[in-house]
Write a protein that holds these residues in place. Structure first.
Motif, PDB file in Angstrom:
ATOM      1  N   SER A  54       0.827  -1.209   0.000  1.00  0.00           N
ATOM      2  CA  SER A  54       0.000   0.000   0.000  1.00  0.00           C
ATOM      3  C   SER A  54       0.861   1.259   0.000  1.00  0.00           C
ATOM      4  N   THR A  55       2.006   1.204   0.676  1.00  0.00           N
ATOM      5  CA  THR A  55       2.920   2.347   0.678  1.00  0.00           C
ATOM      6  C   THR A  55       3.423   2.628  -0.735  1.00  0.00           C
ATOM      7  N   THR A  56       3.729   1.567  -1.488  1.00  0.00           N
ATOM      8  CA  THR A  56       4.146   1.738  -2.885  1.00  0.00           C
ATOM      9  C   THR A  56       3.049   2.421  -3.691  1.00  0.00           C
ATOM     10  N   ALA A  57       1.795   1.967  -3.505  1.00  0.00           N
ATOM     11  CA  ALA A  57       0.673   2.547  -4.238  1.00  0.00           C
ATOM     12  C   ALA A  57       0.466   4.008  -3.869  1.00  0.00           C
ATOM     13  N   MET A  58       0.565   4.326  -2.576  1.00  0.00           N
ATOM     14  CA  MET A  58       0.356   5.708  -2.143  1.00  0.00           C
ATOM     15  C   MET A  58       1.495   6.624  -2.604  1.00  0.00           C
ATOM     16  N   ALA A  59       2.704   6.080  -2.739  1.00  0.00           N
ATOM     17  CA  ALA A  59       3.804   6.873  -3.282  1.00  0.00           C
ATOM     18  C   ALA A  59       3.539   7.220  -4.743  1.00  0.00           C
ATOM     19  N   ILE A  60       2.969   6.292  -5.489  1.00  0.00           N
ATOM     20  CA  ILE A  60       2.673   6.515  -6.903  1.00  0.00           C
ATOM     21  C   ILE A  60       1.672   7.653  -7.077  1.00  0.00           C
ATOM     22  N   ILE A  61       0.661   7.687  -6.213  1.00  0.00           N
ATOM     23  CA  ILE A  61      -0.386   8.696  -6.354  1.00  0.00           C
ATOM     24  C   ILE A  61      -0.112   9.946  -5.499  1.00  0.00           C
ATOM     25  N   GLY A  62       1.018   9.937  -4.786  1.00  0.00           N
ATOM     26  CA  GLY A  62       1.410  11.112  -4.011  1.00  0.00           C
ATOM     27  C   GLY A  62       0.570  11.342  -2.774  1.00  0.00           C
ATOM     28  N   LEU A  63       0.191  10.273  -2.094  1.00  0.00           N
ATOM     29  CA  LEU A  63      -0.643  10.395  -0.893  1.00  0.00           C
ATOM     30  C   LEU A  63      -0.022   9.644   0.287  1.00  0.00           C
ATOM     31  N   LEU A  64       1.281   9.751   0.437  1.00  0.00           N
ATOM     32  CA  LEU A  64       1.944   9.108   1.562  1.00  0.00           C
ATOM     33  C   LEU A  64       1.482   9.719   2.881  1.00  0.00           C
TER      34      LEU A  64
END
Length: 555
Positions: A54-64
């Motif tokens: 999920s951290t990888t996905a949130m990094a992609i969309i800029g929502l860390l």
């Protein structure tokens, strides 16, 4: 190599590293992740909690989350570097280029804003609608997501929707701007298998029509096998294996992937314990000491629960004329979708609610007729394990106090004896003694569930009511808890009533299965018979809805 739209993937992630600043220093959550997604492709990232998916996905969309940052690497969308894009730049990417369907619809929908308003916000923010035509486009988006009567639904609030309907609303928001990439983060983990299948079919149809690529984040191997062309396996922040979905799941190469596949419950695999009749043998050995004890520890007869509904002519019948028995030392599972009546049945057995009609007998005694002393004894002999171990454990208590609480309440033994009992219980559930001074927030989900099991065992019960005890856990932790329950049953001769909507889990834990639908019992038989020769069409539909069933992988 020069970038050309024809040759390059839609999304390219190279050497991604994500760090979080904490009070204890820097945590390296993701390290050196590489992945690619082509236009129109579905790729799944699988792994347990904390693996970094999920951290990888949130990094992609800029929502860390707060304290998180992309420490290294590249994230390119259509050839454009977005790893270190400004917040204003990312606002233009989100929704229009990359859509998001998050995991928990209730916490991700504004509870005080109507559904239509929340869809409209996305359309208006990206200039895809104006005030004159936004209502029509909202209805169009909700209809595309499969919501019935979308014009009426747009005027309702999230609490007026079922779980499946709320998830459809999030899909409508995520795809409203027709993004080229959709990130679906555990989009159906809280849903029943039949609702899950419907939602995923709808999502698949919409993304195919739009040509949208999908990055599916899941811990469900069956779901990954069924819905993705390629699978990426993450463990402790790193990619350990990736490739075609079927190849990864049928012939895993990395030891961690092999462990995931081996741990995934399957309807093709029989009960976890090969010696399922040990409890029966123990019962026979004990029969000389207690010859009058009934073979069934619990019997329910014609059980019905009716709730009056204000302002309506008809009452709501939650449970209709249910009759079943729990053999001593064995496991009876009740399965069905949300609203089928399975949890209401369990709550009546626990004497948390009273039946409208019918009887429940425990050890031959009608629990409705028990006096105060009998009820006190009953509550010690019948213990629950609930779905969410964090919500059922007082966050202000240490683990020692949580496990000791029932011993203290019923004044079992001296203070020294209670402390010894708590330590023994920690050993029973395979937790170290160092856990005693910790709090629930300092434990993982699997550790918290072990604490909940230890607390349920504290009073040496005969029957444990398990209400969705592993549904919130990852596949590896789920496997550990199921094996623990089996070991404890063999050691102590426990009886279980196991409530679940997950038939693959039920296959591994149960001796008998009762299938409920709309409050009624539609089929009841041995686990072997239910899974090899289901008779009722509803049971067959439940089995057919399990993701990855055809591969023998279903979680």
């Amino acid at each position: 190599m020069t970038f050309t739209e024809a040759s390059a993937p839609l999304l390219s992630v190279q050497g991604l590293a994500v760090d979080f600043m904490t009070m204890d220093g820097v945590v390296h959550a993701v390290e050196g992740v590489d992945l690619e997604i082509s236009a129109g492709e579905t790729v799944a990232i699988v792994g347990e909690s904390g693996s970094g998916k999920s951290t990888t996905a949130m990094a992609i969309i800029g929502l860390l989350a707060s304290g998180g940052r992309v420490a290294a690497g590249s994230i390119r969308l259509d050839g454009r570097e977005i790893a270190h894009a400004s917040e204003s730049e990312m606002r233009m990417v989100r929704g229009r280029s990359i859509g998001l369907v998050p995991q928990d619809p209730m916490s991700n929908l504004n509870p005080v804003a109507k559904i239509g308003t929340q869809v409209a916000e996305t359309l208006l923010a990206h200039g895809l609608a104006n005030r004159r035509d936004v209502d029509a486009k909202v209805v169009e988006a909700l209809q595309a997501a499969g919501l019935p009567d979308p014009a009426q639904r747009a005027k309702q609030y999230p609490h007026e929707f079922s779980g499946g309907m709320r998830q459809r609303a999030l899909i409508a928001i995520g795809l409203a701007c027709k993004p080229r990439l959709l990130i679906a983060d555990e989009p159906t983990s809280a849903l029943d298998v039949t609702v899950q299948q419907t939602i995923l079919d709808q999502l698949g149809q919409m993304t195919r029509e739009l040509g949208t690529a999908v990055l599916l984040i899941t811990h469900d191997l069956g779901l990954a096998a069924e819905r993705a062309e390629r699978v990426i396996v993450m463990h402790r922040g790193r990619v350990v294996e990736q490739g075609p979905a079927r190849q990864i799941l049928e012939n895993p190469q990395h030891p961690y992937t092999q462990a995931l596949v081996a741990a995934a419950p399957s309807v093709a695999v029989a009960r976890l314990q090969p010696d399922a009749f040990i409890a029966k043998e123990r019962q026979e050995e004990a029969s000389a000491d207690a010859p009058t004890r009934p073979d069934h520890i619990v019997e329910m007869a014609n059980l019905t629960k009716v709730y009056p509904v204000r302002g309506r002519g008809e009452d709501f019948v939650a449970v209709k004329d249910v009759s079943l028995a729990i053999p001593r030392g064995e496991t009876v599972a009740i399965v069905g979708e949300s609203g089928s009546g399975k949890t209401t049945t369990a709550r009546m057995l626990l004497k948390l609610i009273e039946p409208t009609s019918g009887t429940i007998t425990y050890e031959g005694t009608d629990i409705a007729r028990m006096d105060r002393a009998q009820t006190r004894e009953f509550r010690q002999k019948v213990q629950p394990i609930f779905q969410d171990p964090y919500a059922s454990l007082n966050p202000m208590f240490t683990i020692e106090r949580l496990i000791a609480e029932p011993l203290d309440f019923y004044k079992r033994g001296s203070t020294t004896e209670r402390r010894a009992r708590v330590r023994q219980l920690l050993d029973d559930v395979a937790l170290p003694q160092s856990m005693l001074r910790r709090y629930p927030s300092e434990l993982s989900g699997g550790q918290r569930q072990r604490v909940a099991i230890a607390r349920a065992l504290a009073l040496s019960p005969e029957l444990i009511v398990c209400d969705e005890p592993v549904s919130a856990l990852d596949v590896l932790v789920q496997d550990q808890i199921l094996r623990l329950l089996g070991d404890l049953q063999r050691e102590y001769g426990l009886s279980y009533l196991f409530i679940s909507h997950d038939l693959a889990v039920v296959r591994l834990i149960s001796d008998y299965v009762c299938v409920m639908k709309d409050g009624a019992l539609v089929e009841a038989a041995s686990s072997e018979e239910i899974f090899t020769n289901p008779r009722d069409p509803y049971t067959r539909r439940l089995l057919a809805s399990i993701p990855g069933n055809e591969l023998g992988i279903a979680s």
